[in-house]
Design a protein around this motif. Structure first.
Motif, PDB file in Angstrom:
ATOM      1  N   ASP A 517       0.841  -1.196   0.000  1.00  0.00           N
ATOM      2  CA  ASP A 517       0.000   0.000   0.000  1.00  0.00           C
ATOM      3  C   ASP A 517       0.879   1.251   0.000  1.00  0.00           C
ATOM      4  OD1 ASP A 517      -2.033   1.757   0.173  1.00  0.00           O
ATOM      5  OD2 ASP A 517      -2.439   1.418   2.307  1.00  0.00           O
ATOM      6  N   ILE A 518       1.088   1.774  -1.200  1.00  0.00           N
ATOM      7  CA  ILE A 518       1.969   2.949  -1.332  1.00  0.00           C
ATOM      8  C   ILE A 518       1.114   4.126  -1.789  1.00  0.00           C
ATOM      9  CG2 ILE A 518       3.924   3.945  -2.594  1.00  0.00           C
ATOM     10  CD1 ILE A 518       4.947   1.097  -3.015  1.00  0.00           C
ATOM     11  N   ARG A 519       1.227   5.230  -1.069  1.00  0.00           N
ATOM     12  CA  ARG A 519       0.516   6.435  -1.519  1.00  0.00           C
ATOM     13  C   ARG A 519       1.574   7.509  -1.793  1.00  0.00           C
ATOM     14  NH1 ARG A 519      -2.926  10.572   0.692  1.00  0.00           N
ATOM     15  NH2 ARG A 519      -2.225  10.164   2.800  1.00  0.00           N
ATOM     16  N   VAL A 520       1.602   8.023  -3.020  1.00  0.00           N
ATOM     17  CA  VAL A 520       2.606   9.044  -3.358  1.00  0.00           C
ATOM     18  C   VAL A 520       2.086  10.416  -2.915  1.00  0.00           C
ATOM     19  CG1 VAL A 520       3.848  10.191  -5.223  1.00  0.00           C
ATOM     20  CG2 VAL A 520       3.556   7.713  -5.267  1.00  0.00           C
ATOM     21  N   LEU A 521       2.863  11.074  -2.073  1.00  0.00           N
ATOM     22  CA  LEU A 521       2.436  12.380  -1.543  1.00  0.00           C
ATOM     23  C   LEU A 521       3.075  13.541  -2.308  1.00  0.00           C
ATOM     24  CD1 LEU A 521       2.927  11.580   2.249  1.00  0.00           C
ATOM     25  CD2 LEU A 521       0.837  11.374   0.900  1.00  0.00           C
ATOM     26  N   ASP A 522       4.284  13.314  -2.765  1.00  0.00           N
ATOM     27  CA  ASP A 522       4.976  14.418  -3.446  1.00  0.00           C
ATOM     28  C   ASP A 522       5.968  13.815  -4.435  1.00  0.00           C
ATOM     29  OD1 ASP A 522       5.731  16.938  -4.141  1.00  0.00           O
ATOM     30  OD2 ASP A 522       6.750  17.432  -2.265  1.00  0.00           O
ATOM     31  N   TYR A 523       6.243  14.569  -5.475  1.00  0.00           N
ATOM     32  CA  TYR A 523       7.159  14.073  -6.500  1.00  0.00           C
ATOM     33  C   TYR A 523       7.972  15.255  -7.032  1.00  0.00           C
ATOM     34  CZ  TYR A 523       8.926  12.248 -10.894  1.00  0.00           C
ATOM     35  OH  TYR A 523       9.760  11.880 -11.917  1.00  0.00           O
ATOM     36  N   ALA A 524       9.262  15.037  -7.246  1.00  0.00           N
ATOM     37  CA  ALA A 524      10.089  16.087  -7.870  1.00  0.00           C
ATOM     38  C   ALA A 524      11.148  15.407  -8.719  1.00  0.00           C
ATOM     39  CB  ALA A 524      10.754  16.944  -6.795  1.00  0.00           C
ATOM     40  N   GLU A 525      11.586  16.093  -9.745  1.00  0.00           N
ATOM     41  CA  GLU A 525      12.655  15.537 -10.583  1.00  0.00           C
ATOM     42  C   GLU A 525      13.485  16.691 -11.142  1.00  0.00           C
ATOM     43  OE1 GLU A 525      10.058  13.730 -13.593  1.00  0.00           O
ATOM     44  OE2 GLU A 525      10.705  15.294 -14.982  1.00  0.00           O
ATOM     45  N   HIS A 526      14.725  16.392 -11.481  1.00  0.00           N
ATOM     46  CA  HIS A 526      15.539  17.394 -12.179  1.00  0.00           C
ATOM     47  C   HIS A 526      16.691  16.685 -12.871  1.00  0.00           C
ATOM     48  CE1 HIS A 526      18.921  17.281  -9.304  1.00  0.00           C
ATOM     49  NE2 HIS A 526      18.015  17.212  -8.349  1.00  0.00           N
ATOM     50  N   ALA A 527      17.242  17.379 -13.854  1.00  0.00           N
ATOM     51  CA  ALA A 527      18.409  16.828 -14.548  1.00  0.00           C
ATOM     52  C   ALA A 527      19.635  17.045 -13.666  1.00  0.00           C
ATOM     53  CB  ALA A 527      18.581  17.533 -15.881  1.00  0.00           C
ATOM     54  N   LEU A 528      20.564  16.101 -13.721  1.00  0.00           N
ATOM     55  CA  LEU A 528      21.809  16.245 -12.950  1.00  0.00           C
ATOM     56  C   LEU A 528      22.920  16.821 -13.812  1.00  0.00           C
ATOM     57  CD1 LEU A 528      22.040  12.901 -10.992  1.00  0.00           C
ATOM     58  CD2 LEU A 528      21.586  15.146 -10.103  1.00  0.00           C
ATOM     59  N   SER A 529      22.799  16.611 -15.092  1.00  0.00           N
ATOM     60  CA  SER A 529      23.826  17.107 -16.006  1.00  0.00           C
ATOM     61  C   SER A 529      23.148  17.338 -17.339  1.00  0.00           C
ATOM     62  CB  SER A 529      24.946  16.072 -16.143  1.00  0.00           C
ATOM     63  OG  SER A 529      24.380  14.803 -16.411  1.00  0.00           O
ATOM     64  N   SER A 530      23.841  18.009 -18.219  1.00  0.00           N
ATOM     65  CA  SER A 530      23.239  18.244 -19.531  1.00  0.00           C
ATOM     66  C   SER A 530      23.946  17.386 -20.573  1.00  0.00           C
ATOM     67  CB  SER A 530      23.340  19.722 -19.886  1.00  0.00           C
ATOM     68  OG  SER A 530      24.674  20.130 -19.757  1.00  0.00           O
ATOM     69  N   GLY A 531      23.359  17.290 -21.768  1.00  0.00           N
ATOM     70  CA  GLY A 531      23.983  16.496 -22.821  1.00  0.00           C
ATOM     71  C   GLY A 531      23.202  15.228 -23.091  1.00  0.00           C
ATOM     72  N   GLY A 532      23.667  14.475 -24.094  1.00  0.00           N
ATOM     73  CA  GLY A 532      22.948  13.286 -24.566  1.00  0.00           C
ATOM     74  C   GLY A 532      22.765  12.241 -23.490  1.00  0.00           C
ATOM     75  N   ASP A 533      23.836  11.967 -22.702  1.00  0.00           N
ATOM     76  CA  ASP A 533      23.705  10.904 -21.695  1.00  0.00           C
ATOM     77  C   ASP A 533      23.457  11.498 -20.303  1.00  0.00           C
ATOM     78  OD1 ASP A 533      26.101  12.103 -21.366  1.00  0.00           O
ATOM     79  OD2 ASP A 533      27.250  10.240 -21.079  1.00  0.00           O
ATOM     80  N   ALA A 534      22.672  12.594 -20.283  1.00  0.00           N
ATOM     81  CA  ALA A 534      22.427  13.296 -19.023  1.00  0.00           C
ATOM     82  C   ALA A 534      21.728  12.388 -18.018  1.00  0.00           C
ATOM     83  CB  ALA A 534      21.568  14.520 -19.294  1.00  0.00           C
ATOM     84  N   LEU A 535      22.088  12.549 -16.754  1.00  0.00           N
ATOM     85  CA  LEU A 535      21.414  11.803 -15.684  1.00  0.00           C
ATOM     86  C   LEU A 535      20.287  12.656 -15.131  1.00  0.00           C
ATOM     87  CD1 LEU A 535      24.385  10.340 -13.609  1.00  0.00           C
ATOM     88  CD2 LEU A 535      22.687   9.027 -14.891  1.00  0.00           C
ATOM     89  N   ALA A 536      19.263  11.978 -14.610  1.00  0.00           N
ATOM     90  CA  ALA A 536      18.170  12.697 -13.955  1.00  0.00           C
ATOM     91  C   ALA A 536      17.946  12.088 -12.582  1.00  0.00           C
ATOM     92  CB  ALA A 536      16.902  12.589 -14.794  1.00  0.00           C
ATOM     93  N   ALA A 537      17.467  12.909 -11.671  1.00  0.00           N
ATOM     94  CA  ALA A 537      17.140  12.414 -10.328  1.00  0.00           C
ATOM     95  C   ALA A 537      15.647  12.586 -10.098  1.00  0.00           C
ATOM     96  CB  ALA A 537      17.914  13.209  -9.284  1.00  0.00           C
ATOM     97  N   ALA A 538      15.040  11.578  -9.475  1.00  0.00           N
ATOM     98  CA  ALA A 538      13.618  11.661  -9.136  1.00  0.00           C
ATOM     99  C   ALA A 538      13.470  11.423  -7.635  1.00  0.00           C
ATOM    100  CB  ALA A 538      12.832  10.626  -9.916  1.00  0.00           C
ATOM    101  N   TYR A 539      12.553  12.168  -7.046  1.00  0.00           N
ATOM    102  CA  TYR A 539      12.323  12.079  -5.597  1.00  0.00           C
ATOM    103  C   TYR A 539      10.836  11.837  -5.381  1.00  0.00           C
ATOM    104  CZ  TYR A 539      16.578  14.929  -5.963  1.00  0.00           C
ATOM    105  OH  TYR A 539      17.820  15.412  -6.303  1.00  0.00           O
ATOM    106  N   VAL A 540      10.477  10.788  -4.625  1.00  0.00           N
ATOM    107  CA  VAL A 540       9.057  10.598  -4.295  1.00  0.00           C
ATOM    108  C   VAL A 540       8.918  10.515  -2.794  1.00  0.00           C
ATOM    109  CG1 VAL A 540       8.148   9.475  -6.370  1.00  0.00           C
ATOM    110  CG2 VAL A 540       9.295   8.107  -4.646  1.00  0.00           C
ATOM    111  N   GLU A 541       7.911  11.217  -2.305  1.00  0.00           N
ATOM    112  CA  GLU A 541       7.576  11.109  -0.886  1.00  0.00           C
ATOM    113  C   GLU A 541       6.358  10.197  -0.815  1.00  0.00           C
ATOM    114  OE1 GLU A 541       5.852  14.551   0.974  1.00  0.00           O
ATOM    115  OE2 GLU A 541       6.991  14.212   2.820  1.00  0.00           O
ATOM    116  N   CYS A 542       6.448   9.108  -0.061  1.00  0.00           N
ATOM    117  CA  CYS A 542       5.372   8.112  -0.034  1.00  0.00           C
ATOM    118  C   CYS A 542       4.895   7.885   1.392  1.00  0.00           C
ATOM    119  CB  CYS A 542       5.882   6.771  -0.559  1.00  0.00           C
ATOM    120  SG  CYS A 542       6.533   6.856  -2.218  1.00  0.00           S
ATOM    121  N   GLU A 543       3.641   7.490   1.468  1.00  0.00           N
ATOM    122  CA  GLU A 543       3.138   6.983   2.746  1.00  0.00           C
ATOM    123  C   GLU A 543       2.996   5.486   2.563  1.00  0.00           C
ATOM    124  OE1 GLU A 543      -0.498   8.693   4.192  1.00  0.00           O
ATOM    125  OE2 GLU A 543      -0.616   7.111   5.703  1.00  0.00           O
TER     126      GLU A 543
END
Ligand SMILES: CC(=O)SCCNC(=O)CCNC(=O)[C@H](O)C(C)(C)COP(=O)(O)OP(=O)(O)OC[C@H]1O[C@@H](n2cnc3c(N)ncnc32)[C@H](O)[C@@H]1OP(=O)(O)O
Ligand SMILES: CC(C)C(=O)C(=O)O
Length: 588
Positions: A517-543
């Motif tokens: 039983d997962i409830r997503v309360l908040d979500y955020a994401e952003h790129a970590l670097s630019s360019g073709g093989d850029a990494l992204a980070a995602a953050y979820v706050e769950c109950e």
């Protein structure tokens, strides 16, 4: 509600038991119409470095010739134009060093060397002899004028004291005439312990010395007024300087020079007030080396000007290189809290400082971006940091360091500065509690590497009980997502399907159908670097099972990062509350 005032007990102070009665308060000089308190310092004074003389004579192990040369070259490189290079009559080593500078043509065209001597004929002759062939040089003569010294050390009257100074000046001129020919030759006189000499008498001695030297246009005299031992508050020194400056005749051809020592710890303040009182020049040592508690610190003085928007006329843009060289030459360490140069002076450990600095640096970046300029080209204003550490060659890396006094801002700053991770505020709070557990348990500092290792094991490296193996998603014409996910549950791969109005919702749906039983309360994401093989980070706050947990995922693909974040949250919740046997999933 009315809160009743409660009594406060004020601790009463106890007599120290120390023999303070043995000491006498200094006599302030009376200058009722003093003007210096309203003066402003608007430009750098003339500097003289006495690192190779006053600084050297106070070392446990005076500098070897090669260390002296290293110091001389540093001073030249920094931009000092007047350098006292020794006391040539003191020893063959001192004499030979002066000769080496001259014979090997080490003195740049815009630099003047000076040397110190007592007012004794044999010493003066030897001193002047050391300067033969010097393109530009100054002899600096001193004798003590303070009553205590006249009585105890020299046993002379005021008139005899004046005679020592006058005779000494005549000898300097005689030997300069004989040994230096037409070379550019200057003269400096110091009434030693000026600050303990009645100021009228100091003026009188200097006037008689000037009568001999005859200062005039193109022939200045430097009158150096030492606080040989600092014995009063800086305002008293300023009064003495203003009084002297106003009483002196031939003022326009006289350079009033300050030579403060730091016995009371106020040499920098004394110099600054002395400049406000009309002085033209300051003598001191880098990082405050010199007799006892040291001469005034030239680095702090210069940087104080710099931090007020005034060109200090000496270059400290690589302050650590200056510090390392001085430590090598003097064999004495610079204190970690030394103004501007110490290892810790741009570092905040405490939470509220870190929070303010982090916000301040972010604000500067925002302003710079608005103006389309780098941060280094916009006016500096940041909480707790009087100057931009980068202006003295430091980086921002050590600006925030983490220990038990640190808060979320500091930890978040390190993650952002070192790994470009911009944690949402509540995730910062959660992770800083994890770090706090480590500092409470073990004490000490948590280095950026340790913070990263803890972050990885807390969020990125958890693969139990769930590990995302693969997924594929399709979006139907209504915009709903369908996720086919392969997940390893305690090492066993399973597949499940979920539906939702986005990949995260579809994934969570699949897990919910399976009993997690997962409830997503908040979500955020952003790129970590630019360019073709850029990494992204995602953050979820769950109950999850009544617990609020954050999950974080990093990947080139933002959907993968998001699903990893949900899996991370589920794994962390399991670690906290969920029993060892996981709920069955679709596909079981
Ligand atoms: C506040 C300052 O920093 S001043 C600079 C201090 N720096 C130094 O002293 C470092 C270099 N000095 C030396 O190596 C030695 O003192 C030398 C080689 C110059 C002289 O050594 P010595 O001849 O052995 O004399 P000494 O060091 O004991 O000096 C004391 C004598 O000089 C006299 N004297 C001290 N200062 C002065 C002066 N400025 N002018 C004239 N005489 C002086 C003293 O009255 C004393 O005389 P006395 O022996 O007749 O009583
Ligand atoms: C010689 C003088 C200037 C001196 O070093 C002092 O008084 O500290």
């Amino acid at each position: 509600m009315t809160i009743q005032p409660r009594p406060v007990t004020i601790p009463s102070q106890q007599p120290s038991g120390m023999p303070f009665q043995r000491y006498t308060a200094f006599e302030p000089v009376t200058v009722p119409d003093r003007t210096w308190p309203d003066a402003k310092i608007t430009r750098a004074p003339r500097w003289l470095s006495t690192d190779l003389r006053d600084g050297n004579q106070a070392l446990i192990d005076p500098m070897s010739p090669s260390r002296k040369m290293t110091m001389f070259e540093l001073l030249v490189k920094m931009g000092y134009k007047e350098i006292e290079v020794g006391f040539p009559a003191a020893s063959q080593t001192d004499f030979d060093f002066v000769r080496q500078l001259i014979v090997e043509d080490r003195i740049p065209d815009d630099v003047r060397i000076s040397v110190l001597t007592q007012a004794r004929e044999d010493l003066i002759e030897r001193t002047v002899e050391s300067l033969a062939g010097a393109p530009r040089s100054t002899v600096h003569l001193y004798n003590a004028t303070a009553p205590l010294f006249r009585r105890v050390v020299f046993k002379v009257s005021e008139a005899e004291c004046i005679a020592i100074a006058v005779r000494g000046t005549e000898w300097v001129m005689k030997y300069a005439e004989q040994l230096l020919g037409d070379a550019d030759f200057g003269y400096q006189y110091s009434p030693e312990i000026f600050t303990q000499t009645p100021t009228d008498f100091a003026v009188e001695v200097c006037e008689r010395v000037s009568d001999v030297w005859q200062p005039q246009a193109g022939r200045e005299i430097i009158l150096n007024l030492p606080a040989t031992v600092e014995m009063s508050t800086p305002n008293t020194y300023a009064d003495q300087i203003e009084y002297f400056s106003r009483a002196l005749t031939r003022r326009e051809h006289s350079v009033i020079s300050l030579h403060p020592h730091n016995d009371r710890g106020t040499a920098v303040a004394a110099s600054e007030l002395g400049l406000m009182a009309g002085a033209d020049r300051v003598e001191g040592c880098l990082f405050g080396h010199g007799e006892r508690t040291g001469n005034v610190d030239l680095v702090t003085l210069a940087m104080n000007l710099f931090s007020q928007g005034i060109d200090p006329q000496v270059n400290l843009s690589d302050i650590d290189e200056v510090r390392r060289t001085v430590e090598y030459c003097t064999q004495l360490p610079v204190h970690p809290r030394h103004p501007y140069a110490g290892d810790l002076v741009y570092t905040a450990f405490s939470g509220s400082h870190q929070d303010a600095i982090k916000k301040g640096l972010e604000d500067l970046e925002r302003i710079a971006a608005e103006q389309g300029k780098p941060v280094g080209e916009i006016p500096w204003e940041a909480p707790y940091l009087p100057i931009d550490p980068k202006d003295v060659g430091r980086t921002y890396e050590a600006v925030i360091r983490v220990n038990s006094q640190s808060g979320k801002g500091g930890v978040a700053y390190v993650l952002k500065a070192e790994h470009s991770l911009d944690l949402p505020r509540r995730a910062q709070i959660e992770f800083s509690r994890v770090i706090q557990q480590r500092t409470d348990a073990e004490g000490g500092e948590v280095t950026p590497d340790e913070i990263w290792a803890i972050f990885r094991s807390e969020y990125l490296d958890r693969e139990e009980p769930y590990d995302l193996v693969s997924f594929s998603s399709t979006t139907d014409v209504d915009g709903d997502d369908r996720q086919e996910v392969r997940l390893a549950v305690r090492g066993e791969e399973q597949t499940f399907t979920g539906m939702g109005n986005g990949p995260v919702a579809a994934f969570v749906d699949g897990m919910r159908q399976a009993g997690a039983d997962i409830r997503v309360l908040d979500y955020a994401e952003h790129a970590l670097s630019s360019g073709g093989d850029a990494l992204a980070a995602a953050y979820v706050e769950c109950e999850i099972e009544g617990e609020i947990v954050w999950g974080i995922g990093i990947h080139h693909n933002i959907v993968t990062a998001s699903l990893r974040a949900v899996v991370c949250a589920a794994n962390r919740a399991q670690a906290i509350t969920i029993p060892a046997t996981p709920a069955p999933l679709i596909g079981d």
